[in-house]
Design a protein around this motif. Structure first.
Motif, PDB file in Angstrom:
ATOM      1  N   TYR A 123       0.819  -1.219   0.000  1.00 44.36           N
ATOM      2  CA  TYR A 123       0.000   0.000   0.000  1.00 44.36           C
ATOM      3  C   TYR A 123       0.854   1.270   0.000  1.00 44.36           C
ATOM      4  O   TYR A 123       1.771   1.398   0.799  1.00 44.36           O
ATOM      5  N   GLY A 148     -11.533   9.257   6.708  1.00 39.81           N
ATOM      6  CA  GLY A 148     -11.266   7.814   6.748  1.00 39.81           C
ATOM      7  C   GLY A 148      -9.817   7.602   7.139  1.00 39.81           C
ATOM      8  O   GLY A 148      -9.075   6.874   6.490  1.00 39.81           O
ATOM      9  N   ASP A 169     -13.172   8.751  11.251  1.00 34.15           N
ATOM     10  CA  ASP A 169     -13.230   7.366  10.770  1.00 34.15           C
ATOM     11  C   ASP A 169     -14.394   6.632  11.425  1.00 34.15           C
ATOM     12  O   ASP A 169     -14.733   6.885  12.582  1.00 34.15           O
TER      13      ASP A 169
HETATM   14  C1  LIG Z   1      -8.269   1.199   3.758  1.00 32.97           C
HETATM   15  S1  LIG Z   1      -8.489   2.187   5.164  1.00 32.97           S
HETATM   16  C2  LIG Z   1      -7.426   3.588   4.785  1.00 32.97           C
HETATM   17  C3  LIG Z   1      -7.007   4.314   6.025  1.00 32.97           C
HETATM   18  C4  LIG Z   1      -6.074   5.490   5.811  1.00 32.97           C
HETATM   19  N1  LIG Z   1      -6.722   6.551   5.075  1.00 32.97           N
HETATM   20  C5  LIG Z   1      -4.797   5.054   5.147  1.00 32.97           C
HETATM   21  O1  LIG Z   1      -4.491   5.543   4.060  1.00 32.97           O
HETATM   22  O2  LIG Z   1      -4.115   4.188   5.709  1.00 32.97           O
HETATM   23  C6  LIG Z   1     -10.095   2.876   4.935  1.00 32.97           C
HETATM   24  C7  LIG Z   1     -10.630   3.562   6.177  1.00 32.97           C
HETATM   25  O3  LIG Z   1     -11.759   4.331   5.803  1.00 32.97           O
HETATM   26  C8  LIG Z   1     -12.754   4.192   6.789  1.00 32.97           C
HETATM   27  N2  LIG Z   1     -14.041   4.464   6.126  1.00 32.97           N
HETATM   28  C9  LIG Z   1     -14.554   3.873   5.024  1.00 32.97           C
HETATM   29  N3  LIG Z   1     -15.720   4.439   4.687  1.00 32.97           N
HETATM   30  C10 LIG Z   1     -15.950   5.420   5.592  1.00 32.97           C
HETATM   31  C11 LIG Z   1     -16.997   6.367   5.780  1.00 32.97           C
HETATM   32  N4  LIG Z   1     -18.045   6.433   4.943  1.00 32.97           N
HETATM   33  N5  LIG Z   1     -16.917   7.228   6.843  1.00 32.97           N
HETATM   34  C12 LIG Z   1     -15.854   7.167   7.705  1.00 32.97           C
HETATM   35  N6  LIG Z   1     -14.837   6.300   7.557  1.00 32.97           N
HETATM   36  C13 LIG Z   1     -14.884   5.435   6.523  1.00 32.97           C
HETATM   37  C14 LIG Z   1     -12.596   2.772   7.313  1.00 32.97           C
HETATM   38  O4  LIG Z   1     -13.147   2.624   8.604  1.00 32.97           O
HETATM   39  C15 LIG Z   1     -11.081   2.593   7.263  1.00 32.97           C
HETATM   40  O5  LIG Z   1     -10.467   2.923   8.467  1.00 32.97           O
END
Ligand SMILES: C[S@@+](CC[C@H](N)C(=O)[O-])C[C@H]1O[C@@H](n2cnc3c(N)ncnc32)[C@H](O)[C@@H]1O
Length: 299
Positions: A123, A148, A169
């Motif tokens: 990633y 997020g 988040d």
């Molecule tokens: C793949 S992780 C990426 C985390 C971080 N942005 C990174 O780059 O490492 C996706 C994150 O988005 C959050 N997420 C997804 N949809 C969301 C929403 N509609 N509202 C708030 N958080 C959300 C998930 O809980 C998760 O922690």
């Protein structure tokens, strides 16, 4: 994570676990049989019905009724039955993944997220966003909102440019990991558009690293990001690439978006497109997933 109100019957749980092991072992018909035995003991467990749907699907048998029962038993849809129903063609794709499903997934994933994502999937979303933002705005302190934010990987990539750094988040367990980094001023649990509907701060930069992949219709996300940006502020995000028009829900339970869709949604929300570049942010089964890095300017 929300806990079930009634503890599962241990005999049913054992049969479910056997069924899941058989499914993972590539024996879906035998898995369905074990899971049906679990349902006979405890017919009110959504997770078991969802597992039955998965076993039937894998065996090439009709799975719609099992997923619908799972959804009826757990309308919040922690297991993501609405996603499976859409992917087998039994229902339209939801506009975004069910909140409870995302929360459950990432609450379970939080402790091993950084190693699983960075080491195993290569990633590099945060790094791509940092390079893209530096190309447009190479110096100066920034008030940053990380949408997020997860465990804070994107926040960390911008830590040396932050005057203020806030994060939102859905997953409390992911937020706890982000908090441990000690770089965020405010961390808020909740769904992005809902939280931002009543949010007092304004920012120079809004980030969404690997978040648009959990949302199909990006209109509410873009509008919410636009509302909290100062004039000329930037919204930088990654997305997975869809090579036809619009967006679609992929088999891997993430959404894909076309560059045309990103541009049109950005314009509708009051952004000018600074760049939409092709770039992969993670691998799947060793293969880079085609994607976009987009930088939008609040106009
Ligand atoms: C793949 S992780 C990426 C985390 C971080 N942005 C990174 O780059 O490492 C996706 C994150 O988005 C959050 N997420 C997804 N949809 C969301 C929403 N509609 N509202 C708030 N958080 C959300 C998930 O809980 C998760 O922690």
């Amino acid at each position: 994570m929300t806990l079930p109100l009634v503890l599962p019957d241990p005999r049913a749980r054992r049969r479910l676990e056997i069924g899941l092991a058989l499914l993972a072992d590539g024996q879906p018909a035998e898995a369905a049989e074990a899971i049906r035995a679990a349902i006979e003991i405890d017919p009110a467990d959504a997770e078991t019905w969802h597992a039955l749907g998965q076993a039937l699907e894998a065996a090439g048998e009709p799975a719609e009724a099992a997923y619908r029962t799972a959804l009826q038993l757990d309308p919040d849809d922690r297991m993501g039955a609405a996603v499976r129903l859409a992917l087998i063609g039994a229902a339209p794709a939801p506009a975004q993944l069910p909140e409870a499903h995302v929360r459950t997934l990432f609450d379970q994933y939080a402790r091993r997220f950084d190693t699983a994502l960075v080491d195993a999937l290569g990633y590099r979303g945060p790094e791509l966003l940092r390079r893209a933002v530096d190309r447009v705005m190479s110096e100066g302190w920034l008030d940053i909102l990380d949408l997020g934010c997860g465990t804070g990987l994107a926040g960390a990539a911008f830590a040396d440019r932050r005057r203020r750094l806030d994060g939102i988040d859905l997953s409390p367990a992911m937020i706890l990991q982000a908090m441990a980094r000690g770089i965020y001023d405010r961390l808020e649990p909740g769904e992005i558009a809902a939280v931002l509907a009543d949010w007092p701060e304004r920012y120079d930069l809004v980030l969404a690293a690997d978040v648009a992949v959990y949302i199909g219709d990006l209109g509410p996300l873009f509008a919410a990001a636009r509302d909290v940006l100062r004039p000329d502020g930037l919204f930088a995000l990654t997305a997975e690439a869809h090579d036809a028009d619009g967006w679609r829900l992929g088999d891997h339970h993430r959404y894909l978006h076309s560059s045309g869709y990103l541009a049109a949604t950005a314009a509708a929300a009051g952004f000018a497109v600074v760049e939409v570049e092709g770039a992969w942010a993670r691998r799947e089964n060793g293969t880079p997933l085609p994607g976009w890095v987009a930088v939008l300017r609040a106009s």
